[in-house]
Write a protein that holds these residues in place. Structure first.
Motif, PDB file in Angstrom:
ATOM      1  N   LEU A  39     -44.153  44.679  38.922  1.00 42.45           N
ATOM      2  CA  LEU A  39     -42.866  45.342  38.710  1.00 42.45           C
ATOM      3  C   LEU A  39     -41.830  44.376  38.143  1.00 42.45           C
ATOM      4  CD1 LEU A  39     -42.672  47.605  41.879  1.00 42.45           C
ATOM      5  CD2 LEU A  39     -43.163  48.281  39.525  1.00 42.45           C
ATOM      6  N   ARG A  40     -41.857  43.125  38.583  1.00 44.24           N
ATOM      7  CA  ARG A  40     -40.931  42.128  38.027  1.00 44.24           C
ATOM      8  C   ARG A  40     -41.230  41.864  36.553  1.00 44.24           C
ATOM      9  NH1 ARG A  40     -42.021  39.006  42.784  1.00 44.24           N
ATOM     10  NH2 ARG A  40     -43.084  37.527  41.437  1.00 44.24           N
ATOM     11  N   VAL A  41     -42.511  41.773  36.228  1.00 45.08           N
ATOM     12  CA  VAL A  41     -42.907  41.549  34.827  1.00 45.08           C
ATOM     13  C   VAL A  41     -42.513  42.755  33.977  1.00 45.08           C
ATOM     14  CG1 VAL A  41     -44.872  41.241  33.276  1.00 45.08           C
ATOM     15  CG2 VAL A  41     -44.757  39.949  35.402  1.00 45.08           C
ATOM     16  N   ASN A  99     -48.809  50.376  28.332  1.00 43.76           N
ATOM     17  CA  ASN A  99     -49.685  49.237  28.583  1.00 43.76           C
ATOM     18  C   ASN A  99     -49.768  48.900  30.059  1.00 43.76           C
ATOM     19  OD1 ASN A  99     -50.990  47.940  26.158  1.00 43.76           O
ATOM     20  ND2 ASN A  99     -48.944  48.430  25.403  1.00 43.76           N
ATOM     21  N   PHE A 100     -48.658  48.987  30.768  1.00 43.12           N
ATOM     22  CA  PHE A 100     -48.710  48.730  32.199  1.00 43.12           C
ATOM     23  C   PHE A 100     -49.513  49.813  32.915  1.00 43.12           C
ATOM     24  CE2 PHE A 100     -45.779  45.395  31.486  1.00 43.12           C
ATOM     25  CZ  PHE A 100     -45.910  44.558  32.581  1.00 43.12           C
ATOM     26  N   VAL A 101     -49.377  51.050  32.478  1.00 43.14           N
ATOM     27  CA  VAL A 101     -50.154  52.138  33.081  1.00 43.14           C
ATOM     28  C   VAL A 101     -51.643  51.935  32.805  1.00 43.14           C
ATOM     29  CG1 VAL A 101     -50.633  54.623  32.928  1.00 43.14           C
ATOM     30  CG2 VAL A 101     -48.277  53.818  33.104  1.00 43.14           C
ATOM     31  N   LYS A 152     -55.655  34.709  38.892  1.00 42.13           N
ATOM     32  CA  LYS A 152     -55.667  33.960  37.631  1.00 42.13           C
ATOM     33  C   LYS A 152     -55.695  34.916  36.439  1.00 42.13           C
ATOM     34  CE  LYS A 152     -57.984  30.287  35.131  1.00 42.13           C
ATOM     35  NZ  LYS A 152     -59.081  29.319  35.105  1.00 42.13           N
ATOM     36  N   ALA A 153     -56.549  35.906  36.491  1.00 42.35           N
ATOM     37  CA  ALA A 153     -56.635  36.893  35.412  1.00 42.35           C
ATOM     38  C   ALA A 153     -55.343  37.694  35.313  1.00 42.35           C
ATOM     39  CB  ALA A 153     -57.822  37.818  35.629  1.00 42.35           C
ATOM     40  N   LEU A 154     -54.759  38.016  36.453  1.00 40.71           N
ATOM     41  CA  LEU A 154     -53.504  38.765  36.469  1.00 40.71           C
ATOM     42  C   LEU A 154     -52.376  37.951  35.847  1.00 40.71           C
ATOM     43  CD1 LEU A 154     -52.652  41.529  37.420  1.00 40.71           C
ATOM     44  CD2 LEU A 154     -52.046  40.534  39.618  1.00 40.71           C
ATOM     45  N   ASP A 155     -52.302  36.669  36.199  1.00 36.42           N
ATOM     46  CA  ASP A 155     -51.283  35.799  35.604  1.00 36.42           C
ATOM     47  C   ASP A 155     -51.465  35.672  34.095  1.00 36.42           C
ATOM     48  OD1 ASP A 155     -50.002  35.342  37.997  1.00 36.42           O
ATOM     49  OD2 ASP A 155     -50.995  33.421  38.369  1.00 36.42           O
ATOM     50  N   PHE A 181     -50.195  38.913  32.483  1.00 34.62           N
ATOM     51  CA  PHE A 181     -48.738  38.941  32.451  1.00 34.62           C
ATOM     52  C   PHE A 181     -48.193  37.979  31.397  1.00 34.62           C
ATOM     53  CE2 PHE A 181     -48.664  40.259  37.172  1.00 34.62           C
ATOM     54  CZ  PHE A 181     -48.805  41.583  36.822  1.00 34.62           C
ATOM     55  N   HIS A 182     -48.817  36.824  31.295  1.00 31.92           N
ATOM     56  CA  HIS A 182     -48.386  35.837  30.303  1.00 31.92           C
ATOM     57  C   HIS A 182     -48.578  36.381  28.886  1.00 31.92           C
ATOM     58  CE1 HIS A 182     -47.406  31.846  28.885  1.00 31.92           C
ATOM     59  NE2 HIS A 182     -48.471  31.860  28.117  1.00 31.92           N
ATOM     60  N   ARG A 183     -49.713  37.023  28.638  1.00 28.56           N
ATOM     61  CA  ARG A 183     -49.968  37.626  27.320  1.00 28.56           C
ATOM     62  C   ARG A 183     -48.961  38.724  27.023  1.00 28.56           C
ATOM     63  NH1 ARG A 183     -56.033  38.819  27.944  1.00 28.56           N
ATOM     64  NH2 ARG A 183     -55.086  40.855  28.145  1.00 28.56           N
ATOM     65  N   ALA A 184     -48.659  39.545  28.015  1.00 27.68           N
ATOM     66  CA  ALA A 184     -47.692  40.637  27.823  1.00 27.68           C
ATOM     67  C   ALA A 184     -46.317  40.079  27.484  1.00 27.68           C
ATOM     68  CB  ALA A 184     -47.612  41.496  29.081  1.00 27.68           C
ATOM     69  N   TYR A 185     -45.909  39.039  28.186  1.00 30.10           N
ATOM     70  CA  TYR A 185     -44.601  38.437  27.935  1.00 30.10           C
ATOM     71  C   TYR A 185     -44.559  37.800  26.546  1.00 30.10           C
ATOM     72  CZ  TYR A 185     -40.375  35.739  28.593  1.00 30.10           C
ATOM     73  OH  TYR A 185     -39.119  35.209  28.449  1.00 30.10           O
TER      74      TYR A 185
END
Length: 68
Positions: free
Chosen positions: A5-7, A33-35, A46-49, A52-56
């Protein structure tokens, strides 16, 4: 979930920096994309981070591309 949610909120803040006529498109794109990734395995931090990094980074790329 809280980190996601923060991302997502950060993505929407970046969308607000875009020109007004393109904001609805990119806000919808971010939400879709989040859905699409809501079933992502949250136990793999690690995969989640990385996701999120790719999305940002993608959001920053779009921001730079559209505001030039």
């Amino acid at each position: 979930m809280e980190k996601a949610l923060r991302v997502y909120a950060e993505m929407l803040r970046l969308v607000r920096r875009l020109p007004k006529d393109s904001r609805p498109y990119y806000a919808k794109y971010a939400r879709e994309n989040f859905v699409n990734y809501r079933d992502f395995d949250a136990s793999d931090s690690k995969a989640l981070d990385e996701l999120f990094h790719r999305a940002y980074n993608h959001s920053l790329w779009v921001l730079n591309k559209v505001t030039r």
